[in-house]
Design an enzyme around this catalytic site. Structure first.
Site, PDB file in Angstrom:
ATOM      1  N   ARG A 147       1.085  -0.941   0.204  1.00  0.00           N
ATOM      2  CA  ARG A 147      -0.427  -0.013  -0.185  1.00  0.00           C
ATOM      3  C   ARG A 147       0.977   1.436   0.075  1.00  0.00           C
ATOM      4  NH1 ARG A 147      -2.987  -3.222   3.960  1.00  0.00           N
ATOM      5  NH2 ARG A 147      -4.408  -4.163   3.646  1.00  0.00           N
ATOM      6  N   LYS A 171      -2.297  -2.418   7.542  1.00  0.00           N
ATOM      7  CA  LYS A 171      -3.650  -1.522   8.554  1.00  0.00           C
ATOM      8  C   LYS A 171      -3.826  -2.325  10.258  1.00  0.00           C
ATOM      9  CE  LYS A 171      -6.284  -0.670   4.774  1.00  0.00           C
ATOM     10  NZ  LYS A 171      -7.798  -0.621   4.003  1.00  0.00           N
ATOM     11  N   HIS A 241      -2.638   3.038  -5.557  1.00  0.00           N
ATOM     12  CA  HIS A 241      -3.663   1.395  -5.635  1.00  0.00           C
ATOM     13  C   HIS A 241      -3.849   1.109  -7.158  1.00  0.00           C
ATOM     14  CE1 HIS A 241      -6.959   0.060  -3.743  1.00  0.00           C
ATOM     15  NE2 HIS A 241      -8.029  -0.623  -4.993  1.00  0.00           N
ATOM     16  N   ARG A 244      -0.723  -1.852  -7.057  1.00  0.00           N
ATOM     17  CA  ARG A 244      -1.318  -2.645  -5.699  1.00  0.00           C
ATOM     18  C   ARG A 244      -2.232  -3.802  -6.542  1.00  0.00           C
ATOM     19  NH1 ARG A 244      -1.937  -4.343  -0.564  1.00  0.00           N
ATOM     20  NH2 ARG A 244      -3.698  -4.300   0.166  1.00  0.00           N
ATOM     21  N   HIS A 267      -4.677  -8.287   3.694  1.00  0.00           N
ATOM     22  CA  HIS A 267      -6.259  -8.501   3.750  1.00  0.00           C
ATOM     23  C   HIS A 267      -7.199  -9.303   5.032  1.00  0.00           C
ATOM     24  CE1 HIS A 267      -6.918  -7.095  -0.919  1.00  0.00           C
ATOM     25  NE2 HIS A 267      -6.624  -6.338  -0.032  1.00  0.00           N
ATOM     26  N   TYR A 276     -10.600  -8.532  -7.161  1.00  0.00           N
ATOM     27  CA  TYR A 276      -9.332  -8.380  -8.124  1.00  0.00           C
ATOM     28  C   TYR A 276      -9.704  -9.241  -8.885  1.00  0.00           C
ATOM     29  CZ  TYR A 276      -6.639  -5.098  -4.176  1.00  0.00           C
ATOM     30  OH  TYR A 276      -6.814  -4.860  -3.963  1.00  0.00           O
TER      31      TYR A 276
END
Length: 300
Positions: A147, A171, A241, A244, A267, A276
């Site tokens: 990211r 995250k 992004h 990514r 994730h 995706y």
């Protein structure tokens, strides 16, 4: 201590959300509180019913706020009421039966392998530090799926060339280890040679630096990607992004397992990774159409 302050501490220390996320959640709560004061002469968001929340939704839509933004604000409220349930301040969430506003699905179009080849192998980069750093930024986005904020906050100690890995803080402060491809390792070594030649380094701990020795800015990284890819792509969106997204799509197109891509992207659930797969499905359909004996392409 107010419930909003308690909620803020809960997000920050227990859920380990970033400062930016915590601020956004609390700002949404304060916006709702201000709406209640202005229209219903109360600031008690803890005890509202759904009709008042519905009034706020109508107000925001009338103000021209997009459905996507409204849904995000209501998501903040939903998290707040879950917190109140957790601490037993309320027995039922007023948003229990709320359905999100419909938003059009945006298809993220990845860069093609040809576009990546053009940027990484055929574009002319500036001489010296800037050019080597810029190319490494693009290479790292494309070969690791990192990211933007993860790349900016990458520390020198997170790079382990001897084991060909890098450690990423994602995250909710969740760490993951990513493999470094030989081509990326080579580019990192070139960059580190140039980095030692900088006249001054203020943010020593950070891996990626501006020419003046300070860590990269988010706007700078976005502009870097947009500027280089504007030379080879006519796509409307050219951002970190999308790189990514390209990383994930190209892996899936070339046979990578969905669970493996999920782990690489950091994730928490497969649902996030599955967005995706639409491009991979297109590739699969193409291969299926070309290969199956009953397909039109192979009919005799």
């Amino acid at each position: 201590m107010s419930t909003i302050t308690s909620f803020q501490e809960y997000l920050q220390y227990e859920k380990k959300y970033s400062v930016h996320t915590v601020t956004a959640y609390c700002n949404d709560l304060l916006s709702f509180q201000q709406f209640l004061v202005a229209n219903y002469e109360t600031d008690e968001i803890e005890t509202v019913n759904y009709s008042l929340i519905r009034s706020w939704i109508v107000f925001m839509v009338d103000q021209g706020i997009s459905n996507n933004s409204v849904n995000r604000k209501i998501s903040s409220l939903r998290t707040f009421y879950k917190f109140l349930l957790k601490i037993k301040m309320i027995e039922t969430s007023p948003l229990l039966k709320h359905k999100s506003l419909k938003v059009p699905k945006k298809v993220q179009i990845p860069f093609s392998e040809k576009e990546l080849d053009s940027v990484l192998n055929h574009l002319k980069y500036p001489e010296g530090y800037d050019g080597i750093r810029d190319k490494l930024v693009i290479e790292m986005f494309y070969t690791t799926g990192i990211r933007r904020i993860e790349l900016i906050n990458l520390k020198m100690q997170n790079i382990d060339l001897s084991n060909a890995t890098l450690k990423v803080l994602g995250k909710r402060n969740k760490e993951r280890i990513l493999p470094i491809l030989p081509i990326l390792s080579k580019q990192i070594k070139l960059y580190l040679e140039q980095r030692t030649k900088l006249e001054q380094i203020k943010d020593e701990e950070y891996f990626f630096l501006m020419l003046k020795g300070v860590k990269l800015k988010e706007t700078f990284v976005y502009k870097l990607i947009n500027d280089y890819f504007s030379n080879v792509s006519e796509k409307v969106k050219r951002s970190p992004h999308i790189l990514r997204h390209t990383f994930a799509t190209h892996l899936l197109n070339n046979g990578a397992d969905l669970n493996s891509v999920k782990e690489l992207l950091g994730h928490s659930s497969l649902a996030s990774t599955q967005v995706y797969t639409h491009n991979s499905l297109a590739e699969l359909q193409k291969a299926y159409g070309n290969a199956h004996p009953r397909s039109q392409n192979n009919s005799k």
